[in-house]
Design a protein around this motif. Structure first.
Motif, mmCIF file in Angstrom:
data_model
loop_
_atom_site.group_PDB
_atom_site.id
_atom_site.type_symbol
_atom_site.label_atom_id
_atom_site.label_comp_id
_atom_site.label_asym_id
_atom_site.label_seq_id
_atom_site.Cartn_x
_atom_site.Cartn_y
_atom_site.Cartn_z
ATOM 1 N N LYS A 1 0.657 -1.533 0.198
ATOM 2 C CA LYS A 1 -0.055 0.635 -0.180
ATOM 3 C C LYS A 1 0.904 1.449 0.230
ATOM 4 N N TYR A 2 1.955 0.925 0.975
ATOM 5 C CA TYR A 2 2.555 2.353 0.953
ATOM 6 C C TYR A 2 4.168 1.723 0.248
ATOM 7 N N PRO A 3 4.014 1.685 -1.280
ATOM 8 C CA PRO A 3 6.047 1.751 -1.586
ATOM 9 C C PRO A 3 6.693 3.044 -1.200
ATOM 10 N N VAL A 4 8.066 2.507 -1.053
ATOM 11 C CA VAL A 4 8.607 3.403 -0.947
ATOM 12 C C VAL A 4 9.111 4.591 -1.886
ATOM 13 N N GLU A 5 8.893 4.465 -2.864
ATOM 14 C CA GLU A 5 9.391 5.605 -3.919
ATOM 15 C C GLU A 5 8.005 6.702 -3.627
ATOM 16 N N ARG A 6 6.708 6.369 -3.791
ATOM 17 C CA ARG A 6 5.360 7.160 -3.741
ATOM 18 C C ARG A 6 5.502 8.056 -1.905
ATOM 19 N N ALA A 7 5.933 6.684 -1.354
ATOM 20 C CA ALA A 7 5.320 6.494 0.211
ATOM 21 C C ALA A 7 6.267 8.149 1.127
ATOM 22 N N LYS A 8 7.588 7.859 1.000
ATOM 23 C CA LYS A 8 8.952 8.353 1.720
ATOM 24 C C LYS A 8 8.776 9.924 1.912
ATOM 25 N N GLY A 9 8.638 10.180 3.316
ATOM 26 C CA GLY A 9 8.618 11.583 3.835
ATOM 27 C C GLY A 9 7.464 12.085 3.516
ATOM 28 N N ASN A 10 6.404 11.528 3.213
ATOM 29 C CA ASN A 10 4.531 11.635 2.964
ATOM 30 C C ASN A 10 3.680 11.074 4.161
ATOM 31 N N SER A 11 2.689 11.617 4.445
ATOM 32 C CA SER A 11 1.516 11.344 5.296
ATOM 33 C C SER A 11 0.905 11.009 4.927
ATOM 34 N N LYS A 12 0.523 10.346 3.751
ATOM 35 C CA LYS A 12 -0.661 11.060 3.054
ATOM 36 C C LYS A 12 -0.943 9.522 2.570
ATOM 37 N N LYS A 13 -2.978 8.779 3.213
ATOM 38 C CA LYS A 13 -2.655 7.597 4.010
ATOM 39 C C LYS A 13 -3.187 7.249 2.137
ATOM 40 N N TYR A 14 -2.558 5.325 1.795
ATOM 41 C CA TYR A 14 -2.227 4.941 0.563
ATOM 42 C C TYR A 14 -3.934 5.618 -0.195
ATOM 43 N N THR A 15 -5.051 5.954 -0.026
ATOM 44 C CA THR A 15 -5.357 5.970 -1.251
ATOM 45 C C THR A 15 -5.232 7.562 -1.751
ATOM 46 N N GLU A 16 -4.430 8.431 -0.907
ATOM 47 C CA GLU A 16 -4.512 9.890 -1.694
ATOM 48 C C GLU A 16 -2.607 9.650 -2.395
ATOM 49 N N LEU A 17 -1.775 8.712 -2.188
ATOM 50 C CA LEU A 17 -0.666 8.492 -3.184
ATOM 51 C C LEU A 17 -0.837 8.353 -4.159
#
Length: 107
Positions: free
Chosen positions: A91-107
């Motif tokens: 749900k939270y791949p590093v390349e999209r989620a790193k340093g980002n607090s958004k929920k997985y549905t918003e990435l």
């Protein structure tokens, strides 16, 4: 990391006192929530100037009840934690989620 010996000790502590009769899954889940609230209370007015010993004790209470609930449900903590991490990695791949607090549905 919590050792197998510590997990067995937590379970044995309860058995020795015949408290298992009070530890339905529902009651253990309630206890986890209650103790988590007490942990949060340690940080109520300051995240810098908090009572460390109190936080450690409440964290231990949460963990102890989690151990007891896992035992009651017959699940292996290592298995369920790793399964959940696998799901979260998807749900939270590093390349999209790193340093980002958004929920997985918003990435």
């Amino acid at each position: 990391m919590i050792s197998d010996a510590t997990i067995r000790r937590v379970i044995q502590f309860t058995k020795d006192r015949d408290w298992d009769q009070f530890h339905s899954p529902e009651n253990l889940a309630k206890s986890i929530s209650i103790e988590a609230g007490e942990l949060l209370e340690c940080f109520q007015w300051s995240s810098v100037d908090f009572k460390r010993q109190g936080a450690e004790e409440e964290l231990a209470d949460v963990i102890n009840y989690c151990i007891l609930l896992a035992d009651k449900l017959g699940v292996d903590l290592d298995t369920i934690v790793n399964r959940k991490i696998d799901q979260n990695e998807a749900k939270y791949p590093v390349e999209r989620a790193k340093g980002n607090s958004k929920k997985y549905t918003e990435l």
